[in-house]
Write an enzyme that holds these catalytic residues in place. Structure first.
Site, short mmCIF file in Angstrom:
data_model
loop_
_atom_site.label_atom_id
_atom_site.label_comp_id
_atom_site.label_asym_id
_atom_site.label_seq_id
_atom_site.Cartn_x
_atom_site.Cartn_y
_atom_site.Cartn_z
N ALA A 10 0.81 -1.22 0.00
CA ALA A 10 0.00 0.00 0.00
C ALA A 10 0.84 1.27 0.00
O ALA A 10 0.31 2.36 -0.20
CB ALA A 10 -0.93 0.00 1.21
N SER A 126 17.69 -4.11 4.87
CA SER A 126 18.12 -2.71 4.98
C SER A 126 19.62 -2.67 5.16
O SER A 126 20.21 -3.57 5.77
CB SER A 126 17.47 -2.04 6.19
OG SER A 126 18.03 -0.75 6.36
N TYR A 166 15.29 -1.81 15.14
CA TYR A 166 15.21 -1.85 13.67
C TYR A 166 16.40 -2.59 13.07
O TYR A 166 16.23 -3.54 12.29
CB TYR A 166 15.11 -0.42 13.12
CG TYR A 166 14.89 -0.39 11.63
CD1 TYR A 166 13.65 -0.71 11.08
CD2 TYR A 166 15.91 -0.05 10.75
CE1 TYR A 166 13.44 -0.69 9.71
CE2 TYR A 166 15.71 -0.02 9.38
CZ TYR A 166 14.47 -0.35 8.86
OH TYR A 166 14.27 -0.33 7.50
P1 NAD Z 1 6.20 2.51 4.18
O1 NAD Z 1 5.81 2.86 5.55
O2 NAD Z 1 5.99 3.48 3.09
O3 NAD Z 1 5.54 1.13 3.74
C1 NAD Z 1 5.50 0.03 4.60
C2 NAD Z 1 4.20 -0.71 4.37
O4 NAD Z 1 4.19 -1.86 5.23
C3 NAD Z 1 2.97 0.14 4.71
O5 NAD Z 1 2.03 0.08 3.66
C4 NAD Z 1 2.45 -0.52 5.97
O6 NAD Z 1 1.04 -0.43 6.13
C5 NAD Z 1 2.90 -1.95 5.79
N1 NAD Z 1 2.93 -2.63 7.10
C6 NAD Z 1 3.48 -2.15 8.25
N2 NAD Z 1 3.20 -2.98 9.26
C7 NAD Z 1 2.47 -4.00 8.75
C8 NAD Z 1 1.88 -5.15 9.33
N3 NAD Z 1 1.96 -5.41 10.65
N4 NAD Z 1 1.19 -5.98 8.52
C9 NAD Z 1 1.07 -5.71 7.20
N5 NAD Z 1 1.61 -4.64 6.61
C10 NAD Z 1 2.30 -3.78 7.38
O7 NAD Z 1 7.76 2.15 4.29
P2 NAD Z 1 8.83 1.77 3.17
O8 NAD Z 1 9.95 2.72 3.33
O9 NAD Z 1 8.23 1.54 1.85
O10 NAD Z 1 9.34 0.38 3.76
C11 NAD Z 1 9.18 -0.85 3.08
C12 NAD Z 1 10.26 -1.80 3.55
O11 NAD Z 1 11.53 -1.28 3.18
C13 NAD Z 1 10.30 -1.98 5.06
O12 NAD Z 1 10.59 -3.33 5.35
C14 NAD Z 1 11.44 -1.08 5.47
O13 NAD Z 1 12.02 -1.49 6.68
C15 NAD Z 1 12.37 -1.27 4.31
N6 NAD Z 1 13.38 -0.23 4.16
C16 NAD Z 1 13.00 1.08 3.97
C17 NAD Z 1 13.99 2.03 3.83
C18 NAD Z 1 13.67 3.48 3.63
O14 NAD Z 1 14.61 4.30 3.68
N7 NAD Z 1 12.43 3.86 3.37
C19 NAD Z 1 15.33 1.67 3.88
C20 NAD Z 1 15.68 0.35 4.07
C21 NAD Z 1 14.68 -0.59 4.20
#
Ligand code: NAD
Length: 271
Positions: A10, A126, A166
Site C-alpha cells: 500500500a 536494509s 530496527y
Molecule cells: P512505508 O511505511 O511506506 O511502507 C510500509 C508498508 O508496510 C505500509 O504500507 C504498511 O502499512 C505496511 N505494514 C506495516 N506494518 C504491517 C503489518 N503489521 N502488517 C502488514 N503490513 C504492514 O515504508 P517503506 O519505506 O516503503 O518500507 C518498506 C520496507 O523497506 C520496510 O521493510 C522497510 O524497513 C524497508 N526499508 C526502507 C527504507 C527506507 O529508507 N524507506 C530503507 C531500508 C529498508
C-alpha cells in the site's frame, strides 16, 4: 505474465514495486495491514477478487490469514513473493513485523511458490543491518523464538536502546536469508531467496526525518549515500523485479545492497 504477491504493497517501496511489476504486465496481489489502500488489480487492470489481502503480519492470526487468502486468490500457485512490509518503531513490534512477519510470509507461501513457475522469493532488508544490533534479539529471532526476541527487544527499550530494534530486525532477517537460502526447502526446491538492502529511500517511513532540519544530517551520517543521496522507491524496483524474475538462476542467499554506496562507506573493504 507471472503472479506476484507483495506485502507492504500500500505504500513506499512495496507500492512502487507492485506498480513496476504491473507495468511489466504481471499480476500482483498486494497485501497490507487492514485499512491500507491496496490496489488489488491484475495485469490488465482486472480487479483481483477481494482487492488484495488485509492482514496484520505482526500477529499469528494475520500471518495465517495471509496464506489462506493467497491460496484462495491464486488456486495455490505463486511465481514470486516479495516481503516488503515493515516498520521502524523504537519498540518490539518492529521485530514482530520485520523479522517474524517476513519469515512467516516467505515460509507460509513457500508451498505456493513450489507450485509456481520459476519461483523466486525476496525480502526487503536494509543497509541498517550493518549498524549496531542487540545480539540477544537477533539470536532469539534466528532461533525462531518470537516471545524471547520481543522480550530482548523490550529489554533494550528499557535501557534506552530502543533504536536497536530496527537494525536487529533487519540483521536477523538478513541472516535468516543466508541460512535458509541454501537448505532443501529453498535451494533444494529450486527457489532463489535473496534480500535487497536499501539505503535511505524517500517514503512515508523516512520523509518526516528527511524534512526535519535537525534529523536530516543525522540520517545522512548514519546512512551516507555518496552516489545518490536519499533515493526514490522506484529506483529499487527494477533490481527487485530482476532478482525475482526467471532470469535470475544463480543469485541466492545474497543481501544485495542498493544504497548509493552506504555499505561501502560504513564497512569499508569488508565483504
Ligand atoms: P512505508 O511505511 O511506506 O511502507 C510500509 C508498508 O508496510 C505500509 O504500507 C504498511 O502499512 C505496511 N505494514 C506495516 N506494518 C504491517 C503489518 N503489521 N502488517 C502488514 N503490513 C504492514 O515504508 P517503506 O519505506 O516503503 O518500507 C518498506 C520496507 O523497506 C520496510 O521493510 C522497510 O524497513 C524497508 N526499508 C526502507 C527504507 C527506507 O529508507 N524507506 C530503507 C531500508 C529498508
Amino acid at each position: 505474465p507471472r503472479t506476484y504477491l507483495v506485502t507492504g504493497a500500500a505504500s513506499g517501496i512495496g507500492r512502487a514495486t507492485a506498480d513496476h511489476l504491473r507495468a511489466l504486465g504481471h499480476a500482483v496481489i498486494g497485501a497490507d495491514i487492514q485499512g491500507a489502500d491496496i490496489q488489488g488489480t491484475g495485469s490488465e487492470g482486472a480487479a483481483i477478487e477481494g482487492g488484495g489481502i488485509s492482514a496484520d503480519l505482526a500477529t499469528a492470526e494475520g500471518r495465517t490469514q495471509l496464506v489462506a487468502q493467497a491460496r484462495k486468490l491464486t488456486d495455490g500457485r505463486l511465481d514470486a513473493v516479495i516481503a516488503c512490509a515493515g516498520i521502524a518503531h523504537f519498540d518490539p513490534r518492529t521485530v514482530r513485523v520485520n523479522h517474524f512477519g517476513a519469515v512467516a510470509t516467505l515460509e507460509g507461501l513457500r508451498p505456493l511458490l513450489a507450485a509456481g513457475t520459476a519461483p523466486r522469493a525476496l525480502v526487503i532488508g536494509s543497509v541498517d543491518a550493518v549498524h549496531p544490533t542487540d545480539e540477544a534479539t537477533v539470536e532469539a529471532a534466528l532461533a525462531g523464538d518470537e516471545e524471547a526476541a520481543v522480550a530482548a527487544a523490550q529489554a533494550a527499550v528499557d535501557r534506552g536502546e530502543g533504536h536497536l530494534a530496527y537494525a536487529s530486525s533487519k540483521a536477523a532477517v538478513s541472516r535468516w536469508v543466508r541460512r535458509a537460502a541454501v537448505t532443501a526447502d529453498w535451494a533444494g526446491a529450486g527457489i532463489p531467496l535473496n534480500a535487497v538492502g536499501p539505503g535511505v529511500i524517500r517514503t512515508p517511513m523516512t520523509q518526516p526525518l528527511l524534512d526535519d532540519p535537525e534529523m536530516r544530517p543525522v540520517v545522512e551520517q548514519a546512512v551516507p549515500m555518496p552516489l545518490s543521496g536519499p533515493a526514490a522507491p522506484k529506483e529499487l524496483a527494477p533490481l527487485v523485479a530482476w532478482l525475482t524474475s526467471p532470469e535470475n538462476t544463480l543469485v541466492t542467499g545474497q543481501i544485495v545492497f542498493a544504497d548509493g554506496g552506504a555499505d561501502a562507506v560504513l564497512r569499508g573493504e569488508r565483504t
